[in-house]
Write an enzyme that holds these catalytic residues in place. Structure first.
Site: not given
Ligand code: BES
Ligand code: MN
Ligand code: ZN
Length: 499
Positions: A356, A282
């Site tokens: 997931r 990230k």
């Molecule tokens: N934990 C995150 C989702 C999230 C984002 C929660 C912001 C709270 C605030 C999740 O694991 C994630 O990183 N999701 C990705 C999915 C993508 C890679 C398909 C996302 O939402 O960017």
């Molecule tokens: Mn994630």
């Protein structure tokens, strides 16, 4: 965590009342009712003077402190608006304003008068429930990693409420108990979510689960370590923790409020104790907020704590899939293919879509309990924040009745959700040339394709998925909200016939 004691009491004559705060719910009405007239006289006319001076209009959620007299140290007026137009939303506003103002005062105890609320108002006990919920929520303060408790430490210890002509004392007691149990559950959730990732690890969550089980005779906990999970074949869940020094855990709660053979309601929580994104790292900004990525897991703790406090006559199984998502030489890479507990193979195209991956194995695992219904709760996608902001939880389900029940529970509890489709057309985005499924979609509707991925592992039972990425915590002031515990507890109470 100190607990606020909230009880129902019969009203005492004014000159016998001894309290540091008398809280009066004030309707938007031309004349004061008999009890308020008596109070005004007792206070030497300050109440009527405040109103005629135009300093307090009784609009919904407005508040005003008046000095007290004799045994009554101070009086807090809380505006209720026109009770004929009372809605579920106004109940929450009234309760929030009352709780915030009272809890931030110096009063150690309080008595709440509900005389202003018309007994003709629909389901007046719902207002009492909201008051108990918000008093409990307002009372919560994060303190574990603060060196000295701030000066604003809570002084309030006891609140008693006189339902007067509103409802029977028994009905009032039930409503207050439900509200405070829900608040206590939500506060447990908030504490776990607020804890930093270096303290709240998968092993820490397992320890806290055991502690919670010790508090309730009807609750037991078992924990699977990485070896046991590998033996079972939970390679999807395990793939997420590969890069971390912190070992993953699968925590199972069993709450027994009904005969052993009764099929349980299952709650499954995403417990990523820190989400760096893994090799699909990230960006740095706000990455600290990814300590909140175990909000789903924490809401399983909170909902079960509340259900046990309320002694709900149902069985509940709670499963928490806990792992830390880190990059390292041993971390899962984009393109890796793993075999899940279900036997389905998964091509991991983005290691940041890890929620997931832990949930799918947990969803396969809960089949063994022959669940009545299964709800998973997860801070799953940033895309749900794009769609719903921070107001509503995303609801996805393979069963209309279950989805409707969660929507209804959410509006009764003022913890609302909104349903999205998981049509076949969206599922196609998850096709992979190298595995049964890819772990991300090809573009668009990111929250829906995430839910479609989960649906592939929830085909054997009635299932719903709650995406709480937007509702579990706030960025400013930064902290956990305790959502969606109120929605979940309301749903469980309804299924238990206690609603
Ligand atoms: N934990 C995150 C989702 C999230 C984002 C929660 C912001 C709270 C605030 C999740 O694991 C994630 O990183 N999701 C990705 C999915 C993508 C890679 C398909 C996302 O939402 O960017
Ligand atoms: Mn994630
Ligand atoms: Zn995540």
């Amino acid at each position: 965590m100190s607990v606020l004691n909230i009880t129902a009491k019969v009203a005492a004559p004014l000159d016998q009342i001894k309290t540091q705060a008398l809280v009066v719910l004030m309707p938007e009405r031309k004349s004061l009712g008999t009890r308020l007239k008596e109070l005004d006289k007792y206070l030497g006319g300050t109440l009527s003077r405040t109103i005629t001076n135009g300093d307090f209009l009784s609009s919904i959620g407005s508040t005003c402190w008046l000095p007290g007299t004799q045994g009554i140290h101070r009086v807090l007026l809380v505006g209720c608006g026109s009770m004929n137009q009372r809605t579920v939303v106004s109940d929450k506003k009234i309760a929030e304003a009352l709780a915030r103002t009272l809890v931030s005062s110096n009063a150690k105890d309080a008595i709440v008068w509900t005389d202003g609320v018309s007994p003709k108002a629909a389901q007046p006990e719902r207002l009492l429930e909201q008051i108990a919920l918000h008093l409990t929520l307002s009372h919560y303060q994060y303190s574990q990693t603060l060196n000295h408790r701030k000066k604003s430490a809570r002084t309030l210890r006891r609140v008693s409420l006189t339902p007067a002509n509103l409802c029977t004392p028994a009905t009032a007691k039930r409503a207050l108990d439900a509200g405070s149990a829900t608040g206590r559950g939500a506060n447990l959730t908030r504490e776990l979510v607020n804890l930093p990732g270096n303290i709240c690890t998968p092993r820490y969550l397992a320890g806290e689960a055991r502690k919670l089980a010790k508090q309730h005779a009807s609750l037991s906990v078992s924990v699977l370590d990485e070896r046991k999970m590998a033996d079972l074949g939970m390679h999807s869940l395990l793939s997420v923790g590969n890069g971390s020094e912190q070992p993953s855990r699968l925590i199972t709660f069993k709450y027994q409020g009904a005969p052993a053979k009764t099929r349980p309601y299952c709650l499954v929580g995403k417990g990523i104790t820190f989400d760096t994104g893994g090799i699909s790292l990230k960006p740095g900004a706000k990455m600290d907020e990814m300590k909140f990525d175990m909000g789903g897991a924490a809401s399983v703790f909170g909902a079960i704590h509340a259900a046990a406090l309320l002694k709900l006559p149902i069985n509940i199984v709670g499963v928490v899939a806990a792992a830390e998502n880190m990059p390292s030489g041993r971390a899962t890479k984009p393109g890796d293919v793993i075999t899940s507990l279900s036997g389905k193979t998964i091509e991991i195209l983005n290691t940041d879509a890890e929620g997931r991956l832990v949930l799918c194995d947990a969803l396969t695992y809960v089949s063994r309990f022959s669940p009545e219904e299964v709800i998973d709760i997860a801070t799953l996608t940033g895309a749900i924040i794009v769609a719903l902001g921070h107001e509503a939880t995303g609801i996805f389900s393979n069963d209309d009745h279950l989805a409707d029940s969660l929507l209804a529970a959410g509006s009764r509890a003022h913890d609302r959700g909104w349903r999205f489709p998981i049509w076949e057309e969206y599922h196609r985005q998850l096709e992979s040339p190298f595995a049964d499924l890819a772990n991300i979609g090809t573009g668009g509707a990111g929250s829906i394709t995430a839910a479609c991925f989960l649906a592939e592992f929830a085909e054997d039972y009635k299932w719903a998925h709650l995406d709480i990425a937007g509702t579990a915590f706030r960025s400013s002031p930064k902290g956990a909200t305790g959502r969606p515990v109120p929605m979940l507890v309301d749903y469980l109470r309804e299924r238990a016939g206690r609603r």
